[in-house]
Design an enzyme around this catalytic site. Structure first.
Site, short mmCIF file in Angstrom:
data_model
loop_
_atom_site.label_atom_id
_atom_site.label_comp_id
_atom_site.label_asym_id
_atom_site.label_seq_id
_atom_site.Cartn_x
_atom_site.Cartn_y
_atom_site.Cartn_z
N SER A 62 0.83 -1.21 0.00
CA SER A 62 0.00 0.00 0.00
C SER A 62 0.86 1.26 0.00
O SER A 62 2.04 1.25 0.39
CB SER A 62 -0.91 0.00 1.22
OG SER A 62 -1.72 -1.16 1.23
N1 SAM Z 1 -0.99 -4.96 3.78
C1 SAM Z 1 -0.18 -5.26 2.63
C2 SAM Z 1 1.22 -4.77 2.75
O1 SAM Z 1 1.56 -4.10 3.75
O2 SAM Z 1 2.01 -5.07 1.86
C3 SAM Z 1 -0.79 -4.80 1.33
C4 SAM Z 1 -1.83 -5.72 0.91
S1 SAM Z 1 -2.32 -5.79 -0.75
C5 SAM Z 1 -2.92 -4.16 -1.07
C6 SAM Z 1 -3.77 -6.78 -0.47
C7 SAM Z 1 -3.49 -8.21 -0.10
O3 SAM Z 1 -4.73 -8.82 0.26
C8 SAM Z 1 -2.92 -9.05 -1.23
O4 SAM Z 1 -1.72 -9.63 -0.83
C9 SAM Z 1 -4.01 -10.09 -1.49
O5 SAM Z 1 -3.51 -11.34 -1.91
C10 SAM Z 1 -4.66 -10.16 -0.13
N2 SAM Z 1 -6.03 -10.73 -0.12
C11 SAM Z 1 -7.04 -10.53 -1.01
N3 SAM Z 1 -8.12 -11.25 -0.65
C12 SAM Z 1 -7.79 -11.90 0.51
C13 SAM Z 1 -8.48 -12.81 1.37
N4 SAM Z 1 -9.73 -13.23 1.14
N5 SAM Z 1 -7.83 -13.27 2.46
C14 SAM Z 1 -6.54 -12.89 2.73
N6 SAM Z 1 -5.84 -12.06 1.94
C15 SAM Z 1 -6.46 -11.55 0.84
#
Ligand code: SAM
Length: 211
Positions: A62
């Site tokens: 992010s």
């Molecule tokens: N918080 C993260 C960081 O500091 O790098 C950024 C996260 S990225 C914007 C969103 C993440 O959510 C991705 O890695 C994606 O694979 C994960 N994601 C999407 N749907 C999900 C789910 N149902 N359960 C867990 N993770 C999920």
């Protein structure tokens, strides 16, 4: 001279100037969690620009301004147990780690979850616990949580996450399809009270686990 430390300090100073970073405790937490530790080689040189960056598998770390705003909106006092959905690189969890008691974070892409777990462990973020699983289910074994933060956008907040939020707790999430809004939900007397904070753009929350 530690060049990355200078870059980090400059980014934090810029976020303060722009009004995106208003809590000095959050600023210190961002200093303690150097963003470049969490980036793969192609994105690492860009760690201290205020932008989302690729972390592989079609996912992003992010934008620092958003991490600052969401972390501040959690209103942490130091003793909370926090659930994060969407571990990604592990950086948001690392920022949270010095602001609360325990961080439980769930990632659906197994390879990303494993890499984040290794990075967090290598750099000593010992109160962050990573689970590879489907965040729609939360992490029942460690519920209830005082705070919940989603870093991927569901169409609406999953029921299971409200069930795992403690009374008096706060849940921060981007919600919506296409147009997303960052919301802050408070559980008061078992009911949810919602504030809308800002228009945002996040990757969608997807169901199931991917290898
Ligand atoms: N918080 C993260 C960081 O500091 O790098 C950024 C996260 S990225 C914007 C969103 C993440 O959510 C991705 O890695 C994606 O694979 C994960 N994601 C999407 N749907 C999900 C789910 N149902 N359960 C867990 N993770 C999920």
């Amino acid at each position: 001279m530690d060049f990355r430390r200078t870059e980090r300090a400059q980014l934090i100073a810029d976020l303060v100037t722009l009004g995106d970073l208003t809590d000095p405790r959050v600023a210190r937490a961002m200093e303690r969690a150097p963003r470049h530790w969490f980036l793969p080689d192609p994105s690492e040189p860009l760690a201290y620009i205020d932008a989302p960056l690729s972390i592989g598998w079609g996912q992003t770390i992010s934008q620092p301004a958003i991490v600052a705003q969401m972390t501040t909106a959690l209103e942490l006092n130091g003793g909370e147990r926090v659930l994060e959905i969407g571990t990604g690189s592990g950086w948001q969890a690392a920022v949270l780690s010095s602001l609360c008691a325990e961080v439980y974070t769930v990632e659906r892409i197994a390879a990303l979850g494993r890499r984040a777990r290794d990075t967090l462990s290598k750099h000593g973020f010992a109160n962050v616990h990573v689970r590879i699983g489907d965040g729609f289910e939360g992490w029942r074994e460690h519920a209830p949580f005082d705070r919940i933060i989603l870093t991927a956008a569901p169409r609406e907040t999953p029921r299971a996450l409200y069930d795992q939020l403690a009374e008096g707790g706060i849940l921060i999430a981007p919600v919506g399809e296409g147009e997303q809004v960052l919301v802050r939900d408070r559980k008061v007397g078992g009911a949810i009270q919602r504030d809308e904070l800002a228009a945002v753009v996040f990757v969608p929350m997807l169901g199931g686990v991917a290898a």
